[in-house]
Design an enzyme around this catalytic site. Sequence first.
Site, PDB file in Angstrom:
ATOM      1  N   CYS A  53       0.810  -1.214   0.000  1.00 55.41           N
ATOM      2  CA  CYS A  53       0.000   0.000   0.000  1.00 55.41           C
ATOM      3  C   CYS A  53       0.846   1.267   0.000  1.00 55.41           C
ATOM      4  CB  CYS A  53      -0.942   0.014   1.208  1.00 55.41           C
ATOM      5  SG  CYS A  53      -0.090  -0.033   2.797  1.00 55.41           S
ATOM      6  N   ARG A  68       4.390   1.178  -1.319  1.00 50.64           N
ATOM      7  CA  ARG A  68       5.619   1.062  -2.100  1.00 50.64           C
ATOM      8  C   ARG A  68       5.440   0.113  -3.285  1.00 50.64           C
ATOM      9  NH1 ARG A  68       9.960   0.851   0.264  1.00 50.64           N
ATOM     10  NH2 ARG A  68       9.157   1.504   2.284  1.00 50.64           N
ATOM     11  N   SER A  89       9.059   1.684   6.379  1.00 48.84           N
ATOM     12  CA  SER A  89       7.607   1.762   6.304  1.00 48.84           C
ATOM     13  C   SER A  89       7.087   3.090   6.826  1.00 48.84           C
ATOM     14  CB  SER A  89       6.972   0.619   7.105  1.00 48.84           C
ATOM     15  OG  SER A  89       7.353  -0.636   6.584  1.00 48.84           O
ATOM     16  N   GLU A 111       3.385  -6.182   8.968  1.00 48.49           N
ATOM     17  CA  GLU A 111       2.891  -6.806   7.739  1.00 48.49           C
ATOM     18  C   GLU A 111       3.938  -6.936   6.644  1.00 48.49           C
ATOM     19  OE1 GLU A 111       1.341  -4.394   9.283  1.00 48.49           O
ATOM     20  OE2 GLU A 111      -0.671  -5.115   9.804  1.00 48.49           O
ATOM     21  N   GLN A 167       4.714  -9.557   3.349  1.00 48.53           N
ATOM     22  CA  GLN A 167       4.546  -9.091   1.973  1.00 48.53           C
ATOM     23  C   GLN A 167       5.794  -9.365   1.144  1.00 48.53           C
ATOM     24  OE1 GLN A 167       3.565  -5.128   3.176  1.00 48.53           O
ATOM     25  NE2 GLN A 167       1.365  -5.420   2.898  1.00 48.53           N
ATOM     26  N   THR A 215     -11.664  -9.524   3.448  1.00 46.06           N
ATOM     27  CA  THR A 215     -11.448 -10.791   4.157  1.00 46.06           C
ATOM     28  C   THR A 215     -10.011 -11.288   4.040  1.00 46.06           C
ATOM     29  OG1 THR A 215     -12.187 -11.999   2.186  1.00 46.06           O
ATOM     30  CG2 THR A 215     -13.840 -11.527   3.877  1.00 46.06           C
TER      31      THR A 215
END
EC number: 1.2.1.70
Length: 455
Positions: A47, A49, A111, A118, A122, A192
Amino acid sequence: MLICFTASHKNAGFDLLERLSATAEGAARRMITGHEAVQGAVVVATCNRFEAYLDLDQVDGESPVDAVHGAIHAVGEVAGVDAEALRSTFGFAHGNAVAAHLFAVASGLESVVVGEGEIAGQVRRALEAAHREGTTTPELERLFQRASQTSRKVKNRTGIGSEGRSLVRLALELAESRITDWAQTRVLLIGTGRYAGASLAALRDRGVTDVSVYSPSGHGARFAASHDLPAVAADDYARAAAAADVIVTCTTIETHVLDRAMLAEGRELLARATALPTIGAVEVAPEIERRQLVIDLGLPRNVDHDVTELVGVELLDLETIKFHAPMEEFGSTDEAREIVARAARKFGDVAGELDLAPTVVALRSHVFDLLDGEIERARSRGDADGRIEEALRHMAGRLLHTPMVRSRQLARDGEQRAFIDAVEALFGVRADEADAATAVEASEPSDRRAHRDAS
């Protein structure tokens, strides 16, 4: 040669990041087919990079610029963005700086929220995607595996990430001033995936008990069952959205899942469901004045900004969260960056030794070929007890010891060329470029290895 180009919250707007992220799938394959020098590519798209890690097949001393420009052009074609605009935006790293950058990214040091949990997953999933697409190489494999190892070391040895920091938790911290009592707050979770699971955990940590889930992709019932939540059906979605005090969206769908029209429709349905005053035969639906907070964690954006045109609606999106990200905890961050720097240096040391592998193989093969010839002559002259053979093997091992030690030292110092030139000048041995990946063990017959290892 390893190359990385990156766009992140530090050098690009969220509009561009949104475009790149939405089209990331397939970008690696397009880069490989776009230029013959690009042997492998792994894309990390989150979201905040977009990064491409490339393994280039370049002759020593040859410029990688043409291959990099070709890869950027391929990304631009996939995303529908002008390549020149991308070149002026992307940051670049090459050589050992690539490892240092990826290790820092995987550890959460780059980040929006330093230490977010997270990103490590990723990065790992980016490599898995490259596996499925067939775009990875042994060197990229090694790079990403070391990145995962480094991120775990940073987490275990420092305070970074120990508090479960994430964009989700930061968003809820920013929402604190707008929520009177989390235990009395009705929440609608849209999505979800993994972010939905993290969002639900963070909400429950704050005491939220009234959570329902809606899935635009139709997976809501399964997620709801596994997390003991009520699922919202598509027909009831608009009314459920209007009834929620807080809406959290975290889907990867490329269209808006919530906008002004949808929320207005839900409010109208709610109003009709209540006992309303009438003027003649016409019901009067009063404007709902209670406050609603919409937290959009999606990229591409899940929520149309026009929802803020409705009375009482406030939107908290990634750009807003970015501006409120906390400052780094300097002590823990400094320690984490030192771990990353050491890991990057070690990665470079090993890479340097691998670069010398063909020359090392060629030298050892040359020496053992000479050794075999001398042993045969000794046997033909009556070396019945094998003592001469044993002495010759011992001497060969002693002669090779110093060159092997020096090869590792020179590799760590980045002076591989000095070793390669010296071997060629002294022994007339030149490594075959085609055998660059050949291991030392594979270059020797098994009986020769057995004698050498015993000596």
